[in-house]
Motif scaffolding. Structure first.
Motif, PDB file in Angstrom:
ATOM      1  N   ALA A 145      24.063 -29.240 -31.461  1.00  0.00           N
ATOM      2  CA  ALA A 145      25.186 -28.446 -30.954  1.00  0.00           C
ATOM      3  C   ALA A 145      26.189 -29.364 -30.264  1.00  0.00           C
ATOM      4  N   ASN A 146      27.477 -28.998 -30.382  1.00  0.00           N
ATOM      5  CA  ASN A 146      28.527 -29.645 -29.606  1.00  0.00           C
ATOM      6  C   ASN A 146      29.627 -28.626 -29.360  1.00  0.00           C
ATOM      7  N   THR A 147      30.644 -29.027 -28.640  1.00  0.00           N
ATOM      8  CA  THR A 147      31.735 -28.135 -28.274  1.00  0.00           C
ATOM      9  C   THR A 147      33.066 -28.796 -28.595  1.00  0.00           C
ATOM     10  N   THR A 148      33.893 -28.113 -29.383  1.00  0.00           N
ATOM     11  CA  THR A 148      35.248 -28.599 -29.618  1.00  0.00           C
ATOM     12  C   THR A 148      36.060 -28.336 -28.356  1.00  0.00           C
ATOM     13  N   MET A 149      36.752 -29.380 -27.880  1.00  0.00           N
ATOM     14  CA  MET A 149      37.543 -29.294 -26.657  1.00  0.00           C
ATOM     15  C   MET A 149      38.937 -29.854 -26.929  1.00  0.00           C
ATOM     16  N   THR A 208      25.844 -33.303 -23.540  1.00  0.00           N
ATOM     17  CA  THR A 208      25.733 -34.291 -22.465  1.00  0.00           C
ATOM     18  C   THR A 208      27.110 -34.670 -21.927  1.00  0.00           C
ATOM     19  N   ALA A 209      28.112 -34.773 -22.812  1.00  0.00           N
ATOM     20  CA  ALA A 209      29.455 -35.225 -22.416  1.00  0.00           C
ATOM     21  C   ALA A 209      30.378 -34.086 -21.979  1.00  0.00           C
ATOM     22  N   LEU A 210      29.938 -32.849 -22.118  1.00  0.00           N
ATOM     23  CA  LEU A 210      30.781 -31.688 -21.816  1.00  0.00           C
ATOM     24  C   LEU A 210      31.365 -31.739 -20.401  1.00  0.00           C
ATOM     25  N   GLY A 211      30.537 -32.032 -19.413  1.00  0.00           N
ATOM     26  CA  GLY A 211      31.002 -32.089 -18.022  1.00  0.00           C
ATOM     27  C   GLY A 211      32.032 -33.188 -17.814  1.00  0.00           C
TER      28      GLY A 211
END
Length: 168
Positions: A153-157, A127-130
């Protein structure tokens, strides 16, 4: 008397008595904003991480935690673990898209730089990726984490805090 035409956004540090309000923001944010990206069971598992109020308050108290307020009331918060890990960033659904999250992130970025950090990292929800991408974070890797019997799932940024041309 006239009503304020421009609500006043402000920042302040976390106080232990804020934990119940922030847990409510955390729960509402997940319940109302993440439904397109996570199932109901995943949302419930995620929300359950705030059930232990002492643990939730302790986590925020051990980190650099800032609260965004609107006319004095908490409407969002951000926490920095160590010098560069944005651990939590949540805003109440009523103020989503109003600049509260950006204000919180910009403040933590300045504080992290002042403490010598050369980059910020976060494990952003889908949800917070953008949002994080728009703030200059670059995706590094996809993750799957186990939480209360569910897989999320999440994404390391990462975002460099160095001036362009300098290397960390």
């Amino acid at each position: 008397m006239s009503a304020s035409a421009h609500p006043k956004l402000a920042l302040r540090p976390f106080l232990p008595q804020d934990a119940p309000f922030l847990a409510d923001i955390f729960r509402a944010s997940i319940e109302e904003l993440t439904g397109d990206d996570y199932s109901g069971a995943q949302q419930d598992a995620w929300i359950s991480s705030a059930d232990d109020m002492e643990g939730f308050a302790g986590r925020l108290g051990k980190q650099l935690t800032l609260i965004g307020t609107l006319n004095g009331s908490p409407v969002g918060f951000i926490s920095l673990a160590g010098t560069e890990q944005v651990d939590m960033l949540f805003v109440h659904p009523a103020v989503a898209g109003s600049g509260v999250a950006k204000m919180l992130l910009e403040a933590i970025e300045k504080l992290a730089k002042a403490r010598g950090a050369t980059r910020l990292t976060t494990d952003a929800s889908d949800t917070a990726l953008g949002f994080f991408t728009r703030q200059g974070f670059v995706p590094q890797q996809r993750n799957t984490i186990a939480l209360a019997g569910e897989w999320l799932a999440n994404t390391t940024m990462h975002k460099s805090l160095m001036p362009p041309g300098e290397r960390s």
